[in-house]
Design an enzyme around this catalytic site. Sequence first.
Site, short mmCIF file in Angstrom:
data_model
loop_
_atom_site.label_atom_id
_atom_site.label_comp_id
_atom_site.label_asym_id
_atom_site.label_seq_id
_atom_site.Cartn_x
_atom_site.Cartn_y
_atom_site.Cartn_z
N GLU A 243 -5.63 -10.09 0.83
CA GLU A 243 -5.25 -11.12 1.79
C GLU A 243 -6.41 -11.56 2.69
O GLU A 243 -6.39 -12.66 3.24
CB GLU A 243 -4.09 -10.63 2.66
CG GLU A 243 -4.45 -9.74 3.83
CD GLU A 243 -5.13 -8.43 3.45
OE1 GLU A 243 -5.95 -7.94 4.24
OE2 GLU A 243 -4.83 -7.89 2.36
N ASP B 290 -2.64 -7.84 -1.78
CA ASP B 290 -3.45 -6.96 -0.94
C ASP B 290 -4.89 -7.46 -0.81
O ASP B 290 -5.71 -6.83 -0.14
CB ASP B 290 -3.43 -5.53 -1.49
CG ASP B 290 -3.83 -4.50 -0.45
OD1 ASP B 290 -3.80 -4.83 0.75
OD2 ASP B 290 -4.17 -3.37 -0.85
N ARG C 51 -9.55 -12.35 2.03
CA ARG C 51 -10.27 -13.53 1.52
C ARG C 51 -9.40 -14.78 1.63
O ARG C 51 -9.91 -15.88 1.85
CB ARG C 51 -10.71 -13.27 0.08
CG ARG C 51 -9.60 -13.13 -0.93
CD ARG C 51 -10.05 -12.51 -2.23
NE ARG C 51 -10.33 -11.08 -2.10
CZ ARG C 51 -10.73 -10.29 -3.10
NH1 ARG C 51 -10.91 -10.82 -4.31
NH2 ARG C 51 -10.95 -9.02 -2.90
N LYS D 253 0.86 -1.18 0.00
CA LYS D 253 0.00 0.00 0.00
C LYS D 253 0.90 1.23 0.00
O LYS D 253 1.52 1.55 1.02
CB LYS D 253 -0.90 0.01 1.23
CG LYS D 253 -1.97 -1.08 1.23
CD LYS D 253 -2.81 -1.01 2.50
CE LYS D 253 -3.86 -2.10 2.56
NZ LYS D 253 -4.91 -1.97 1.54
#
Length: 514
Positions: free
Chosen positions: A347, A345, A349, A274
């Site tokens: 992550e 990103d 799920r 991010k």
Amino acid sequence: MTAQLTRIGCSVKAEVSLTAASGYDGIILVAESLDKVAGQFQNLHAPLKAQEEIDISVAKDGACVKISSHGGRLVYAPTGQLNRDYDDVRRFADAAAAGIKRAIKAGIKRPLLVHVPDQSYQHADLVTLLGALHALYVPLEIREDVPTKATKLSTLGFLGNEKVIELALALESGRAVARDVGGSDPERMAPPKVEEYIRATFQGSKVKVDVVSDDGKLCKDYPLFSAVNRCAKGVDRHKGRVIYLTYEGEGPIEKTLMLVGKGVTYDTGGADIKAGGIMAGMHRDKCGSAAVAGFMEIVNKLQPKNLKVIGSMAMVRNSVGSECYVADEIITSRAGVRVRVGNTDAEGRMAMADVLCHMKEMAANEIDPHLMTIATLTGHCVLAYGEGYSAVMDNGPARLAGVSQTLQRAGEEIADPFEISSIRREDFEFHAGKSEYEDVLQCNNAPSSRTPRGHQTPSAFLILSSGLDKHGKDSTSPLKYSHLDIAGSSGPFPGVPSGAPILALAKAYIPGAF
């Protein structure tokens, strides 16, 4: 009746009448308008009307005025109009919270909370008290590190019946647990610390705690979770945990609720880091698991009969480094599905899918099971519905049972609102494998907020990767499954988490308590 809620450090006392109430140093009055005050409390209306003569903003913005009783101070907290198409019961919670904050600023330490009821809102009294209690929450780190700030009031009186107070304290106890876990910083609530907190919270209770922490077992039984955990587990204090919480009510079980919470204690984005300053606040990516813990606390307090609840918390840190998982990896899930990583990103799920698969396996032996995932999953959900709203989407069996509508009605009554989304064929097509290498694509490489159906597609991924696609309405063994995206409703940052959606869950699944 006087009760103590330890996490706000404030005793809550029921009062049957305004004239009989004593020992308070102020009144907080929640009402729609000054006219409604006149109809219920003429003695409180007079000083407000006198103040309005010199300040017309009183009716709209409220005020703190002098009175001749109850410590000499009256804080008026107006809800504003309540009968327009877009008004709802949240106005009572908002007004009560504003009134508490104004009273604290005025130096009041023992206020009596009074509200003018409205027949259009069945639970206005409960919601009013919950709004006040929300404003009294003190973050866990402050309670632990700055004892002088551990409480905001010494006593809160409430003009209402004892049953409302008992229910409010049970609900608020759950919300406080959810806020403690969800709002605390990424070190105070790193996965091992979450385990410690959860064990202490439910020690000696009817909620059984089981924790999976062995790395060999995690890698074998939860391979998608372990991919996210791979980088973090090199640091002892960041090692992942899968925490199971089980409650079984008295009497024959009639329904089983099975919850899976996303508990990403910090989300760097991993290899797809991010960038651009958007990493701040990512300690709040554990509010799904926090909600599971909070709901289990409510269940523990209310102890509903004939209900079984199995909650799971997928606690993991999405770290970045030489051991982090990367896009293009193909990982076989617990369900035997080959998953190609599209974006590290995504992550959340990954952390939930194998736990959901385990819940699916357990559901075969449960009575009327209903599976749910709860997660601060997508920015798209916030973009679609705004802040303050949870999204719910059902698979076929859950849709036939009207689960989304049940949750939406419950949330509407208790100030914990839901919007209903749908899982469509495009969502499954989006996650279908794009080559012969993989069965399922985890994600594309664009932010959810720039992806069409960005908050709906993850539910299809969770269904596919967990093997729930074999349990749809066309199956001989259908399972109800709903995905709850709480990215918009989990609360502001900076600020205090809301505890959503546990009030709506309690109203929907423990209706006898209300």
